[in-house]
Scaffold this active site. Structure first.
Site, PDB file in Angstrom:
ATOM      1  N   SER A 156      84.384 -20.436 -27.320  1.00  0.00           N
ATOM      2  CA  SER A 156      84.836 -21.754 -27.774  1.00  0.00           C
ATOM      3  C   SER A 156      84.497 -22.049 -29.228  1.00  0.00           C
ATOM      4  O   SER A 156      85.117 -22.922 -29.839  1.00  0.00           O
ATOM      5  CB  SER A 156      84.237 -22.848 -26.885  1.00  0.00           C
ATOM      6  OG  SER A 156      82.818 -22.816 -26.923  1.00  0.00           O
ATOM      7  N   HIS A 162      79.117 -28.281 -28.700  1.00  0.00           N
ATOM      8  CA  HIS A 162      79.774 -27.829 -29.921  1.00  0.00           C
ATOM      9  C   HIS A 162      79.453 -28.759 -31.085  1.00  0.00           C
ATOM     10  O   HIS A 162      78.971 -29.869 -30.889  1.00  0.00           O
ATOM     11  CB  HIS A 162      81.284 -27.739 -29.686  1.00  0.00           C
ATOM     12  CG  HIS A 162      81.644 -26.974 -28.460  1.00  0.00           C
ATOM     13  ND1 HIS A 162      81.867 -27.595 -27.237  1.00  0.00           N
ATOM     14  CD2 HIS A 162      81.782 -25.640 -28.248  1.00  0.00           C
ATOM     15  CE1 HIS A 162      82.139 -26.667 -26.329  1.00  0.00           C
ATOM     16  NE2 HIS A 162      82.083 -25.478 -26.918  1.00  0.00           N
ATOM     17  N   ASP A 205      79.862 -32.772 -29.032  1.00  0.00           N
ATOM     18  CA  ASP A 205      79.994 -33.141 -27.619  1.00  0.00           C
ATOM     19  C   ASP A 205      78.821 -32.696 -26.755  1.00  0.00           C
ATOM     20  O   ASP A 205      78.915 -32.699 -25.535  1.00  0.00           O
ATOM     21  CB  ASP A 205      81.298 -32.578 -27.047  1.00  0.00           C
ATOM     22  CG  ASP A 205      81.371 -31.057 -27.138  1.00  0.00           C
ATOM     23  OD1 ASP A 205      80.376 -30.429 -27.572  1.00  0.00           O
ATOM     24  OD2 ASP A 205      82.428 -30.486 -26.789  1.00  0.00           O
TER      25      ASP A 205
END
Length: 390
Positions: A44, A350, A347
Site C-alpha cells: 500500500s 499510512h 489514517d
C-alpha cells in the site's frame, strides 16, 4: 614467464585493456541516468490503485471513499493517503507521468511506467504464511504474484523481447516497500516476537530473489526501500499501548522495541543488497532508508511544519492517538482533520502527502539513499508541492 612481444603477454594486455574499458563503461552509466520509465512492486505504500482495481465493485475497500485523495486529486484514486505517494513524487522528479496501476486498468499506457504494488501484499506467499497460522483477509497478491504478472504482461506492454529488455534496462525499478505486511499479519494474530523474527531472513531472501530475476531480464537500477519505524505507527501505538514508560522513546514517544525490529530488517536487507551489488557490479542497487526518512519527521516535527503531536492520525476516531482499531478512515464514523499538511500520520497506518513529499526529497536529494543518487546530468530537483491542493 611471459616475455615482451610473446603471444601470451599480448593476449594478457588485450584482456586487461578490455576489462578496464568494460568496468569504466559500466561505472559511468550507473552514476547518472535518464530513466525512461518506472516499474514498481510492493504494497500500500506504493499502490496507486491496484487493490481498488482488484476489488469487487459491490464491496470496495475503505480507501475508495473520501477523504482519501481529497488533496491534489480531489477524489479517491485507490491511494492510501490524502494525496500523492512517494512513487508519485519520484515520477514527478523524473519528469514522468504518475505511474498507472496494472490491475484493473483499461487501455492504460504503460510505456513510461507500470505499477504492480497492491495494498495488503506480502513478500512471502499467502500459502506459506497460512501454513504457519498467519491468516489475513486482504489479498493473495504476493511479490511473486506481482513479478509473474509483470512477466506475463510484457508482450502487451513493450512488444518484442528486445524492446522489453530495453525498457527494463532504462527503468527505475522500485522494489517496495514490501515485507512489512508479512510482519504485520504475524503481529495481528499475536505471534511472539522471536517467531516473527524468523520470518525476516525469508522475507529478505524473497526480495533478493526477485531482484536477481529482474537483473536477468535486464534490470539495471533498483531502488529498494526498508521498513517504516513501526514503533511510531499509530496502529501499533494503540494496539500495544502500555503503562511501562520505559518502552517508549522519551524524545518521540515511539515504542523502542518495535523500532528496533524495523532497524534489524533494514540492517539485514542492506547486507543482502551489498552482497547482490558485489555479484552484479554492472547494476546499481540503491537502498532507500524509509526508516530514518520518516523517523526524522517524528524527531523534529516543528522543523518540517508539522504540529507537535506527530503521533496523532489526521483521519481517525478518538483516543490518545486519534485512532480506534476497527474504525477505518473512509467510513461515515471517522472524520478527517482540517489541515492534513500539519500531520505526519494520515489514517493510523499510512502517511500524509506532506510526509511522503519530505520522504521523497530525502531519498532523491539525500541523505536517505545509500549510495546516493547522482543527478549531475540533470538540471531539476524535486518540485516543492507547497500546498497539497495544488
Amino acid at each position: 614467464m611471459a616475455y615482451p612481444g610473446s603471444p601470451i603477454l599480448m593476449k594478457l594486455l588485450v584482456f586487461i585493456f578490455l576489462s578496464t574499458f568494460v568496468v569504466t563503461n559500466v561505472s559511468s552509466e550507473t552514476k547518472c541516468r535518464e530513466f525512461k520509465s518506472i516499474i514498481s512492486f510492493g504494497d500500500s505504500i506504493a499502490d496507486t490503485g491496484n487493490l481498488l482495481g482488484l476489488s469487487d465493485p459491490k464491496d470496495l475497500p475503505h480507501m475508495a471513499f473520501p477523504p482519501y485523495g481529497e488533496n491534489f486529486f480531489h477524489h479517491p484514486t485507490g491511494r492510501f493517503s490524502n494525496g500523492r505517494l512517494i512513487i508519485d513524487f519520484i515520477a514527478e522528479f523524473l519528469g514522468l507521468p504518475l505511474v498507472p496501476p496494472f490491475y484493473g486498468s483499461h487501455n492504460a499506457n504503460f510505456e513510461k511506467g507500470v505499477n504492480f504494488a497492491v495494498g495488503g501484499a506480502t513478500a512471502l506467499e499467502r500459502s506459506f504464511l497460512e501454513d504457519r497460522g498467519i491468516h489475513f483477509p486482504y489479498t493473495n497478491v504476493s511479490l511473486g504474484v506481482q513479478l509473474n504478472s509483470f512477466k506475463e504482461s510484457l508482450p502487451s506492454i513493450c512488444g518484442s523481447p528486445s524492446d522489453c529488455r530495453d525498457m527494463i534496462e532504462n527503468a527505475l525499478i522500485l522494489m517496495g516497500e514490501i515485507g512489512g505486511n508479512d510482519y504485520n499479519y504475524a503481529f495481528f494474530v499475536d505471534k511472539g516476537i522471536e517467531e516473527i523474527k524468523e520470518l525476516m531472513p525469508l522475507v529478505i531472501t524473497t526480495i533478493s530473489s526477485a531482484i536477481t530475476e529482474l537483473i536477468g531480464m535486464g534490470g539495471r537500477t533498483f531502488l529498494v526501500p526498508g521498513e517504516f519505524p513501526v514503533g511510531c505507527s499509530v496502529l501499533y501505538l494503540t494496539s500495544h499501548q502500555t503503562s511501562n514508560m520505559e518502552e517508549y522513546d522519551p524524545l518521540t514517544g515511539c515504542l523502542k522495541w518495535l523500532n528496533k525490529f524495523g532497524e534489524n530488517h533494514g540492517e539485514q536487507l542492506r547486507a543482502e543488497l551489498n552482497r547482490l551489488q558485489k555479484l552484479y557490479p554492472h547494476v546499481n542497487i540503491i537502498y532507500a532508508d524509509y526508516y530514518n526518512a520518516l523517523f526524522h519527521l517524528y524527531q523534529e516535527p516543528a522543523k518540517f511544519g508539522f504540529m507537535n503531536r506527530p503521533l496523532s492520525a489526521c483521519c481517525g476516531a478518538g483516543g490518545p492517538y486519534n485512532y480506534t482499531v476497527g474504525r477505518k478512515c473512509g467510513t461515515d464514523i471517522v472524520e478527517s482533520c482540517d489541515d492534513p499538511s500539519k500531520y505526519v500520520a494520515w489514517d493510523g497506518v499510512h502517511m500524509t502527502e506532506a510526509a511522503y513529499r519530505l520522504m521523497a526529497e530525502g531519498i532523491l536529494n539525500g541523505p536517505y539513499a545509500i549510495p546516493p543518487f547522482d543527478w549531475s546530468c540533470r538540471s531539476s530537483g524535486v518540485k516543492n508541492s507547497g500546498s497539497s491542493d495544488t
